[in-house]
Structure formats: structure tokens, C-alpha cells
Design an enzyme around this catalytic site. Structure first.
Site, short mmCIF file in Angstrom:
data_model
loop_
_atom_site.label_atom_id
_atom_site.label_comp_id
_atom_site.label_asym_id
_atom_site.label_seq_id
_atom_site.Cartn_x
_atom_site.Cartn_y
_atom_site.Cartn_z
N ASP A 35 0.82 -1.22 0.00
CA ASP A 35 0.00 0.00 0.00
C ASP A 35 0.85 1.27 0.00
O ASP A 35 0.54 2.24 -0.67
CB ASP A 35 -0.90 0.04 1.24
CG ASP A 35 -2.02 -0.98 1.13
OD1 ASP A 35 -2.12 -1.61 0.05
OD2 ASP A 35 -2.77 -1.14 2.10
N ASP A 39 0.62 4.38 -2.50
CA ASP A 39 0.36 5.75 -2.04
C ASP A 39 1.44 6.72 -2.51
O ASP A 39 1.16 7.85 -2.85
CB ASP A 39 0.29 5.79 -0.50
CG ASP A 39 -0.92 5.03 0.01
OD1 ASP A 39 -1.83 4.75 -0.80
OD2 ASP A 39 -0.95 4.70 1.21
N LYS A 123 -25.56 -15.74 -8.12
CA LYS A 123 -26.50 -14.62 -8.11
C LYS A 123 -26.12 -13.74 -6.93
O LYS A 123 -26.39 -14.05 -5.77
CB LYS A 123 -27.95 -15.09 -7.99
CG LYS A 123 -28.92 -13.93 -8.11
CD LYS A 123 -30.32 -14.39 -8.44
CE LYS A 123 -31.23 -13.24 -8.82
NZ LYS A 123 -31.23 -12.11 -7.94
N GLU A 181 -22.99 -6.27 -10.86
CA GLU A 181 -23.58 -6.06 -9.54
C GLU A 181 -22.61 -5.31 -8.63
O GLU A 181 -21.44 -5.69 -8.52
CB GLU A 181 -23.87 -7.45 -8.93
CG GLU A 181 -24.84 -7.43 -7.79
CD GLU A 181 -26.30 -7.55 -8.24
OE1 GLU A 181 -26.58 -7.37 -9.45
OE2 GLU A 181 -27.15 -7.83 -7.38
N CYS A 437 -33.13 -0.46 32.87
CA CYS A 437 -32.35 -0.35 34.10
C CYS A 437 -32.39 1.12 34.52
O CYS A 437 -32.24 2.01 33.70
CB CYS A 437 -30.92 -0.79 33.82
SG CYS A 437 -29.72 -0.12 34.97
S1 IVH Z 1 -28.02 -11.28 -15.47
C1 IVH Z 1 -31.11 -10.51 -18.56
N1 IVH Z 1 -26.40 -12.34 -13.68
O1 IVH Z 1 -30.41 -10.29 -10.48
C2 IVH Z 1 -30.35 -10.92 -17.39
N2 IVH Z 1 -28.10 -10.89 -12.90
O2 IVH Z 1 -33.35 -10.43 -11.64
C3 IVH Z 1 -29.87 -9.76 -16.63
N3 IVH Z 1 -28.07 -10.54 -10.47
O3 IVH Z 1 -31.19 -7.04 -11.15
C4 IVH Z 1 -29.25 -10.04 -15.33
N4 IVH Z 1 -26.34 -11.80 -10.04
O4 IVH Z 1 -28.97 -7.35 -10.10
C5 IVH Z 1 -27.45 -11.54 -13.89
N5 IVH Z 1 -24.87 -13.33 -12.23
C6 IVH Z 1 -25.91 -12.52 -12.44
C7 IVH Z 1 -26.56 -11.85 -11.38
C8 IVH Z 1 -27.67 -11.05 -11.65
C9 IVH Z 1 -27.26 -11.01 -9.53
C10 IVH Z 1 -29.23 -9.65 -10.20
C11 IVH Z 1 -29.23 -8.40 -11.00
C12 IVH Z 1 -30.62 -8.23 -11.54
C13 IVH Z 1 -31.36 -9.37 -10.96
C14 IVH Z 1 -32.14 -10.00 -12.07
#
Ligand code: IVH
Length: 702
Positions: A35, A39, A123, A181, A437
Site C-alpha cells: 500500500d 500511495d 446470483k 452487480e 435499568c
Molecule cells: S443477469 C437478462 N447475472 O439479479 C439478465 N443478474 O433479476 C440480466 N443478479 O437485477 C441479469 N447476479 O442485479 C445476472 N450473475 C448474475 C446476477 C444477476 C445477480 C441480479 C441483478 C438483476 C437481478 C435480475
């Protein structure tokens, strides 16, 4: 004189080097420099840019924080709508088969045809974002919103070092929108919440909310302090980028361009492999450093994705396959209580250790007696424990079928007639959910919390007085009340240096911070007292209304009810607090050692000298700190905004004022210095006397 070619080259090479280090750190997770070295390079670039301002470019690593707060988030229309993914309701392995069968049917495949290839990934539990790059430079970042229109969060996203300001390529496409995301890691979330608590600021319930709150800030300087992370998972509008054939290829391409892509992904053929992925991630879920709420399967070939198309607003080629809620059963071994700052006794379930949502849970909150009754939870019961929002464990309810014989109901008042921390009586008001208390500051639990609150940034702002130190100060009986902090016989070099994790240097710094905090504002002081139901805003209202401490101390309930936004509950809390002799003593001790300026009380119907006025502060003022100036303005009924606009009434400028001053001059906004501000804040002299000087008379004309 303009910069020599050597200087230009040096600036470019520093930028490239810093970007390479960011890439190694955030994308490859393999830091290349310590780091301190990073910096050093950063400061070197900053210095060169300060010497040669014409070399500053918006995509330079030094330009991530703009310092301008926005009045609101503008809306952005997405060129390509941001869709959602259909959720497979069956959380068992069979869910994968249902999806695969649907895809095969839609593609017209026979049983004898080979399996479909899928890209399986996680996801992520955060917020979707669209990052727009034009000619390789990040020009806009927008949230998903309703899918068609989102919010412009560009200046906030620019503060995230894991997101490149410039694509890592010499031949950038004219347009590339990267989607993914924004999330917060669990460890970052825990740290953020601990820091929030220490500063007396709001706690976030889970990493997702913390990420959302941080991203939607109006002031990007705040976002810059928040530990946000990002994973890319797809594309929006694309012009001039040769699309790979597969989704997996897109992710590899994005990674090469500088984006973090999650490594827990696989290209798989057929439903059985998807189900295996789902099961494998389920076992891994607990060990991941961030929250996920399932896995996503996407048809890997883009040509097939196109053939499958969309149903309503969801692609037919993708599905989210979630996990069942994280609930488990365990035994309730006992009910303990925790004592908070205002003495509230919170019942906490002591549980037979159980593994849920990735951690071993031994305690879970039961909130209050009412909740225990409603859920009919008894010691000895089997109970269901859930990690709500994947973070705070709570007892959802009892399993009455598994109750063996009769178990007594839990009665908090009977179990804890006296406080387990200090032995004082516990009381519960008639309509109150919470038992308390009565020990006040003689209760070590309340005392620790009270001192922490007192020292918090928005209260007295004593830097370096965190939980570890406060615990030791109270446990070693060095400090019993916040006033003791200012007593040099109690808190000094020697007593501080004797504490664990406290070197001479930090002791010195802490003493300095305590010293600095002696000069404060009435509003901060009132907030710092930690009166129940008196938050920062109420404290400001009280300070403004009463002008001085004596008037507040003398106020009865009726007088308090005259303060804007103070209702019976708040008024009662204040009266109760002031009725306690020990609170009066501490207030008297504190006022003898602290200084703040007082003003005449603001009459009930006089809206304040600056009522309806919006002021902006810029530069360094000769005597007032920024927050003190703000408090004075607010006490006079004015509003302080972060940016200059046509609606700004006055700009208060100190030394080193920059772009805000220029803007104010362009817009013809009246500019004041500190002296002029203070002159304006002087209350009108009693009765018919004319206002001193003609400036004051003029300034209030719109
Ligand atoms: S693809 C057309 N991949 O899930 C497909 N979405 O219901 C577009 N999300 O609002 C999304 N992980 O925020 C995709 N590996 C992933 C994801 C992902 C999370 C969320 C995303 C979106 C929601 C879709």
C-alpha cells in the site's frame, strides 16, 4: 509554460502503473505492490498534476472524488432495457431440470439431441448497475431503476477503485456498456457498521442495504469512504466491440478490459451438471466473502440466446435458481439480557450452537417481552433460528410440537428485577415494550455506551475514543461519566498509557482530541448527552429554539412542546432525563469545562434569522470549523447545501475557495466571509433599535 514531453510521459506512465496495480489488486486479487508504494506513486502523480493542471484528465486515478454534492440523482434512460431474471421456484435440484427442459422445448430439441451448454454463475445479492464507456472512458453509471429508467450515480461509481475509469485497451470500442452487480463484502460490512456505531450513526441491516445506501449518496465523498465491490456479468449497448460467441467469452473479455469477474463460474452441459453446480455452491456459500441468494444459469451460446428471446421482461435463456431460506432448529438454553445506552434491556436467546447461513450461531435476538409472548418462546423449547438478511440471527418462533412437558413462560421483569450489570432496579412503563435499568451512569453497561455516544463523531467528535478504550476506561474505574474525560487527574498520559493497545503516541493524540472537543456547539452538546429520543436533528432544534443551555434546563413539558417537531414522547424523555440528579451533576460538570457560543432564544413564531435561506460553505474559514459554521446557520433556521446553484442565497467563502466561489460569482450569488456571516447571525437588538449597518437590512431581501 506548458509541461515538457518528459513530464507528460511521466504523468502517463504513473497513471498506467497505478491502473496496473488496481487491476492486479481488484481483478486478479494478486496485489503487486505494498500500500505504501501505491500511495507514494499516487502522491507523485497528484503533485505533478498540481504543478501542471493542464495535464489533469477526468480518467486520471487522482480524479475519482469530485467533491461536489448533487442536489438529487438525475434519471437516466437505458438504451438497452435492464431486464430481470425469472426465478425458478423449485429450490431443489429438480429446478435445474425444469429450466433445461423449458429451454430444450423452446429450441425444438429432441431427446436424442446433445445437451445444451450453460454458463453457470452466482446470483450476487447487491444492486445492478450499467457502466457506459465511450471511446474507452467511463462516462456514465446508472442504477437499474425500473429497468427502463435508472438513476445517475456516475460520480459515486467513479470513487470505486475496482471499476476502471478507462478500459484497459489501446483500441477501445466507441460504445461499451458493462453490466454487473455492486455489492459489499461481509467483512467490509461488519467493519462499516462498527464504524457507524462508534460515530453514533445508523446501522445497516445487511450488506445489500449498505451497498444501496452507499451508492445512492448525493455526496460522492461519502461513497468514497464506503467499501463497495463489483462483479461484471453482462453487457448493455455495444458499438464496435466484436462480440465473442458465448457468455463465458464475454466475461473473459470483460476481465481482460479491467473488470472484476467472479471466478465461481463454470460452463456446463445439461441439467444434471447444473444441479451439481447448485449443490456445490450451496456448500461453498457459507465460506464466500459476500452474500449470494442463489445461482444463475445462462444459455452459453449467444446465437441460441437470440433464438430463445424474451417473455415479457425476462429472457427465456436465463434463470435464477435460489436456495431455501436459511432457517434451522435448535434448543433455547436460556434468555440473557443486554443493557443498552438508555438502559433498555434486550432479551437475547442463548442457543445450543447451530450452523446456519455460514456461521455458528450461539445467540439471537428476541427483541423484547412482547415478541417473546407473541412467539410463545420458552426456555427449553426447540426454536427456529433464521439469519435475517444473511446477517443478524433472530429467533423466528418456537416449535410447540417438540415441547416436552410444561415449560414456564419467560417474564423478563421477574427474571431480572434488577439490572445484571449494576444491580439497579428494572422498570417497565405501562405502555412500554421495553424494560429499563434505572442505574443511569452508575450502570457500567450504560456508562460505556453513554461515553461512546458522547465521543461519537457527530456528538463531541473525540477521535480515537473507540469501544476498546472506553471499555477499559470504565472497567478500570478511570472514568465514570463523560465529564471525567476532561479531568486531567483521571485521564492523562499515565493513565492512558497503562491501557492495552494504547501507545504513548495514541495517548497523546487522544488527549489532543479531548482537548479540541472542549470547543463545541450547543446542538452537539445536547446530542452528546444521549437523551432518549433526542437525535441529532432534535438536538439542533432544541439548541436553536432555546438558544442557551439554561433555557433548556428550565423548560417544562409544555415549553418543550413549543419546539418544532418535539412531541409528547420526546418532551417526556427530556424532562425525565433532566429530573435525574446524576444527569444534572454531569451537565454541570461538563458545562464548566466545555465552551460553546449561545444566542438569544428564537421566539416561538420567529422563524430564525436565516429561515428559508440556503447557504453554501467553501474554503477554510479563519476561526469556525465547517461543522460549527453549519450548526450556527442551522440554528438560525438556514439550510446548508453542498453545491452552488441559482437557489443559493449566500456563499460563505474562506481561504482556498475554489470552483464554488467561481460558480457563485457567475450566478451572482452574494459572497460572505466569516465575519459577515457572524454579523448576520447576531440576533436583532431588543426592540425598536435599527439593525446595525445597512448590510443586514439588504441581505434579507430576495
Ligand atoms: S443477469 C437478462 N447475472 O439479479 C439478465 N443478474 O433479476 C440480466 N443478479 O437485477 C441479469 N447476479 O442485479 C445476472 N450473475 C448474475 C446476477 C444477476 C445477480 C441480479 C441483478 C438483476 C437481478 C435480475
Amino acid at each position: 509554460m506548458s509541461a515538457s514531453p518528459e513530464i507528460c510521459a511521466q504523468v502517463e506512465s504513473l497513471r498506467a502503473e497505478l491502473s496496473r496495480h488496481d487491476y492486479a489488486y481488484y481483478v486478479l486479487a494478486a496485489p503487486t505492490v505494498p500500500d505504501a508504494e501505491y500511495d507514494r506513486l499516487f502522491r507523485q502523480l497528484q503533485q505533478l498534476e498540481a504543478d501542471w493542471p493542464e495535464l489533469v484528465r477526468p480518467d486520471s486515478p487522482t480524479q475519482r472524488v469530485s467533491g461536489q454534492a448533487a442536489p438529487e440523482l438525475a434519471s437516466v434512460d437505458h438504451v438497452v432495457p435492464m431486464l430481470s431474471i425469472r426465478t425458478e421456484t423449485d429450490t431443489t435440484a429438480a429446478g435445474a431440470e425444469t429450466f433445461d427442459a423449458r429451454v430444450r422445448r423452446a429450441l425444438g430439441l429432441e431427446e436424442t439431441d446433445p445437451p445444451v451448454e450453460y454458463a453457470a454463475e452466482l446470483k450476487f445479492d447487491g444492486l445492478a448497475i450499467n457502466l457506459r464507456y465511450e471511446n474507452g472512458v467511463l462516462v456514465q453509471a446508472a442504477t437499474r431503476g425500473d429497468g427502463a429508467t435508472g438513476e445517475d450515480v456516475t460520480s459515486n461509481v467513479r470513487t470505486m477503485r475496482c471499476i476502471p475509469l478507462r478500459l484497459l485497451t489501446d483500441a477501445p470500442p466507441p460504445v461499451l456498456e458493462v453490466r454487473g452487480e455492486i455489492y459489499m463484502r461481509r467483512d467490509d460490512f461488519e467493519r462499516l457498521n462498527a464504524a457507524q456505531e462508534a460515530r453514533g450513526q445508523k446501522q445497516f441491516v445487511n450488506p445489500r442495504n449498505a451497498a444501496a445506501g452507499s451508492l445512492r449518496q448525493l455526496d460522492s465523498a461519502i461513497t468514497a469512504q464506503r467499501p463497495l465491490s463489483f462483479f461484471a456479468y453482462g453487457l448493455g449497448e455495444v458499438q464496435g466491440w466484436a462480440l465473442p460467441d458465448t457468455h463465458g467469452g464475454i466475461l473473459d473479455g470483460l476481465r481482460a478490459l479491467g473488470f472484476p469477474v467472479c471466478e465461481h463460474r463454470a460452463v456446463l452441459a445439461g441439467a444434471a451438471a447444473l444441479a451439481e453446480f447448485h449443490a456445490r455452491i450451496a456448500t461453498l456459500r457459507a465460506t464466500l466473502p459476500f452474500d449470494i441468494d442463489g445461482v444463475v444459469y445462462k444459455v452459453n451460446r449467444l446465437a441460441l440466446q437470440q433464438a430463445l428471446g424474451f417473455v415479457s421482461r425476462e429472457p427465456r435463456w436465463a434463470v435464477a435458481h435460489k436456495y431455501p431460506a436459511q432457517e434451522v432448529a435448535t434448543r433455547l438454553l436460556g434468555i440473557d439480557v443486554q443493557v443498552g445506552r438508555t438502559g433498555a434491556l434486550t432479551p437475547v436467546a442463548r442457543l445450543e450452537p447451530v450452523f446456519v447461513g455460514g456461521v455458528t450461531v450461539t445467540n439471537a435476538t428476541l427483541h423484547n417481552q412482547g415478541e417473546i409472548d407473541r412467539k410463545d418462546v420458552r426456555v427449553g423449547d426447540w426454536v427456529i433460528v433464521r439469519r435475517a438478511g444473511d446477517v443478524i440471527p433472530e429467533v423466528v418462533g418456537a416449535i410447540p410440537e417438540r415441547r416436552e412437558g410444561e415449560l414456564p413462560r419467560f417474564d423478563l421483569m421477574a427474571a431480572y428485577p434488577v439490572c445484571p450489570e449494576c444491580g439497579s432496579h428494572v422498570v417497565r412503563g405501562e405502555d412500554e415494550a421495553v424494560a429499563r435499568c434505572t442505574g443511569g451512569l452508575i450502570c457500567p453497561a450504560q456508562c460505556k455506551q453513554a461515553i461512546l455516544h458522547f465521543a461519537a463523531r457527530r456528538a463531541m467528535g473525540i477521535d480515537g475514543l473507540g469501544e476498546q478504550i472506553v471499555n477499559q476506561l470504565v472497567e478500570n474505574a478511570i472514568v465514570k461519566t463523560p465529564a471525567d474525560l476532561y479531568n486531567p487527574a483521571l485521564v492523562n498520559d499515565d493513565t492512558l498509557a497503562g491501557l492495552e493497545r494504547m501507545g504513548r503516541k495514541s495517548a497523546e493524540n487522544l488527549l489532543k482530541a479531548i482537548e479540541t472537543s472542549r470547543t463545541t456547539t450547543l446542538a452537539r452538546f445536547i446530542f452528546a448527552l444521549g437523551i432518549r429520543n433526542v437525535g441529532e436533528t432534535t438536538a439542533k432544534d432544541l439548541a436553536r429554539h432555546f438558544g442557551g443551555l439554561d433555557a433548556l434546563l428550565k423548560a417544562d413539558e409544555e415549553a418543550l412542546l413549543q419546539v418544532p417537531d418535539v412531541g409528547p414522547v420526546v418532551a417526556r424523555s427530556i424532562v425525565d432525563f433532566l429530573a435525574e440528579a446524576h444527569n444534572q451533576t454531569v451537565i454541570a460538570e461538563l458545562r464548566a469545562v466545555l465552551h460553546w457560543s449561545e444566542s438569544a432564544p428564537v421566539a416561538m413564531d420567529a422563524p430564525g434569522l436565516l429561515a428559508g435561506k440556503t447557504l453554501v460553505l467553501t474554503g477554510t474559514l479563519p476561526t469556525l470549523r465547517r461543522d460549527e459554521a453549519q450548526a450556527l446557520i442551522e440554528a438560525a433556521g438556514g439550510k446548508v447545501s453542498g453545491s452552488v446553484s441559482k437557489k443559493t442565497h449566500f456563499l460563505v467563502a474562506g481561504s482556498d475557495a475554489g470552483s464554488k466561489l467561481e460558480k457563485a460569482q457567475q450566478l451572482g450569488v452574494t459572497v460572505l466571509d466569516e465575519a459577515a456571516l457572524l454579523a448576520m447571525l447576531k440576533p436583532a437588538p431588543p426592540q425598536a433599535e435599527p439593525l446595525a449597518g445597512d448590510m443586514q437590512g439588504n441581505l434579507f431581501e430576495d
